[in-house]
Design an enzyme around this catalytic site. Structure first.
Site, PDB file in Angstrom:
ATOM      1  N   GLU A 177     -20.486 -16.841  -7.025  1.00  0.00           N
ATOM      2  CA  GLU A 177     -19.086 -16.711  -7.443  1.00  0.00           C
ATOM      3  C   GLU A 177     -18.308 -15.773  -6.521  1.00  0.00           C
ATOM      4  O   GLU A 177     -18.107 -14.599  -6.832  1.00  0.00           O
ATOM      5  CB  GLU A 177     -18.982 -16.204  -8.886  1.00  0.00           C
ATOM      6  CG  GLU A 177     -17.539 -16.174  -9.384  1.00  0.00           C
ATOM      7  CD  GLU A 177     -17.388 -15.570 -10.775  1.00  0.00           C
ATOM      8  OE1 GLU A 177     -16.283 -15.666 -11.335  1.00  0.00           O
ATOM      9  OE2 GLU A 177     -18.367 -14.993 -11.292  1.00  0.00           O
ATOM     10  N   LYS A 214     -19.116 -21.139  -8.337  1.00  0.00           N
ATOM     11  CA  LYS A 214     -18.034 -20.850  -9.278  1.00  0.00           C
ATOM     12  C   LYS A 214     -16.867 -20.319  -8.463  1.00  0.00           C
ATOM     13  O   LYS A 214     -16.954 -19.234  -7.872  1.00  0.00           O
ATOM     14  CB  LYS A 214     -18.471 -19.849 -10.342  1.00  0.00           C
ATOM     15  CG  LYS A 214     -17.387 -19.569 -11.381  1.00  0.00           C
ATOM     16  CD  LYS A 214     -17.921 -18.795 -12.575  1.00  0.00           C
ATOM     17  CE  LYS A 214     -16.808 -18.519 -13.587  1.00  0.00           C
ATOM     18  NZ  LYS A 214     -17.320 -17.868 -14.822  1.00  0.00           N
TER      19      LYS A 214
END
Length: 297
Positions: A177, A214
């Site tokens: 992420e 993500k």
């Protein structure tokens, strides 16, 4: 070997991943939005008890099931607690059909070259072994991009992949992420640098070493299609990043193959003061809207 039943659910599931992983720094704000003021608790332990009660209320709601919520990211304390008398990760999979993930990052370093790298993660191998014993399928690790600085973004991606390889060595799937801050003036340029860097690093992964990503919802629809289509990417999920739920859903629906992994947008409109009927109805509307946006592309 990675759990193949859970992998199949993540690859093909027609739903989204719930982010239930607020840590110590973000928990007070999450509780305030839920209607729990800071004068309701006098210690960190009481604070975590209250946020766990909120999470438990969400996961036991009838609408929180694997036909719409295919995965859930847990805070480490949540993994070590129970839902409905069962270890949380076990409950999610066996009772709800929801694949459990674990947040592993320990916060961010100070900004350098326009980015905030992750702080060191002590005892990560031990944590990963314990998580796997709990039945956790994968992990999530967050760092932040505040400027379109090529060297900084390359450093962030390199660190994300280094930690990701450590996770893969435990037969678990990492969600990388590298979040792009939505308010920066050069967001599109940062996204371009990020996409190209990720693609270069993906090409270094051998067959069978699949990861997830993500990412912040992009400025251009379909911008991350090369990542969605890459053979080493199991799934691309999107964070809401400060957008309202309606804005996040609208942006998400324009990006083929990207599904949601929302935190604040998931709990928007929920309140500790609501009775169960009202709470479940509001959560149901939210889950249905996020799920529809996730599969729209």
């Amino acid at each position: 070997m990675v759990d193949q039943d859970k992998a199949a659910k993540i690859r093909a599931g027609q739903g989204f991943i719930a982010a239930l992983d607020q840590s110590g720094g973000s928990t007070p704000k999450a509780l305030r939005l839920y209607g729990v003021a800071e004068d309701r608790y006098g210690s960190e332990e009481e604070m975590f008890d209250l946020i766990h009660a909120m999470r438990a209320r969400i996961v036991r709601a009838p609408v929180f099931s694997g036909d719409k919520v295919i995965g859930a990211i847990l805070f480490e304390q949540t993994m070590d607690r129970d839902f409905e008398g069962q270890p949380s990760a076990k409950f999610l999979w066996s009772e709800r059909g929801v694949v459990p993930f674990l947040k592993i990052d320990k916060g961010l370093q100070e900004t350098r070259q326009g980015v905030k790298l992750m702080k060191p993660i002590p005892d990560l191998d031990a944590t990963l072994s314990r998580a796997r014993d709990h039945g956790v399928f994968g992990t999530k690790e967050r760092s932040v991009i505040d400027a379109a600085d090529a060297d900084g973004i390359e450093a962030i991606v390199a660190q994300q992949f280094d930690v990701g390889r450590q996770v893969l060595s435990h037969d678990m799937v990492p969600i990388l992420e590298p979040e792009v801050t939505i308010s920066i003036a050069d967001k599109l340029a940062a996204e371009s640098l990020l996409r190209d860097s990720i693609l270069r690093h993906l090409d270094t992964l051998p067959e069978g070493q699949d990861i997830m990503l993500k990412l912040t919802l992009p400025e251009e629809a379909g911008f991350y299609a090369p990542l969605v289509d890459h053979p080493r990417v199991m799934r691309v999920v999107a964070l809401s990043g400060g957008y309202s739920r309606d804005e996040a859903n609208a942006r998400l629906a324009r990006n083929r193959g990207v599904i949601a992994s929302f935190s604040r947008a998931l709990t928007e409109g929920l309140s500790d003061a609501q009775d169960d009927e009202t709470f479940n109805r509001e959560l149901g509307r939210t889950i249905n809207a996020i799920r529809d946006a996730s599969v729209a592309g």
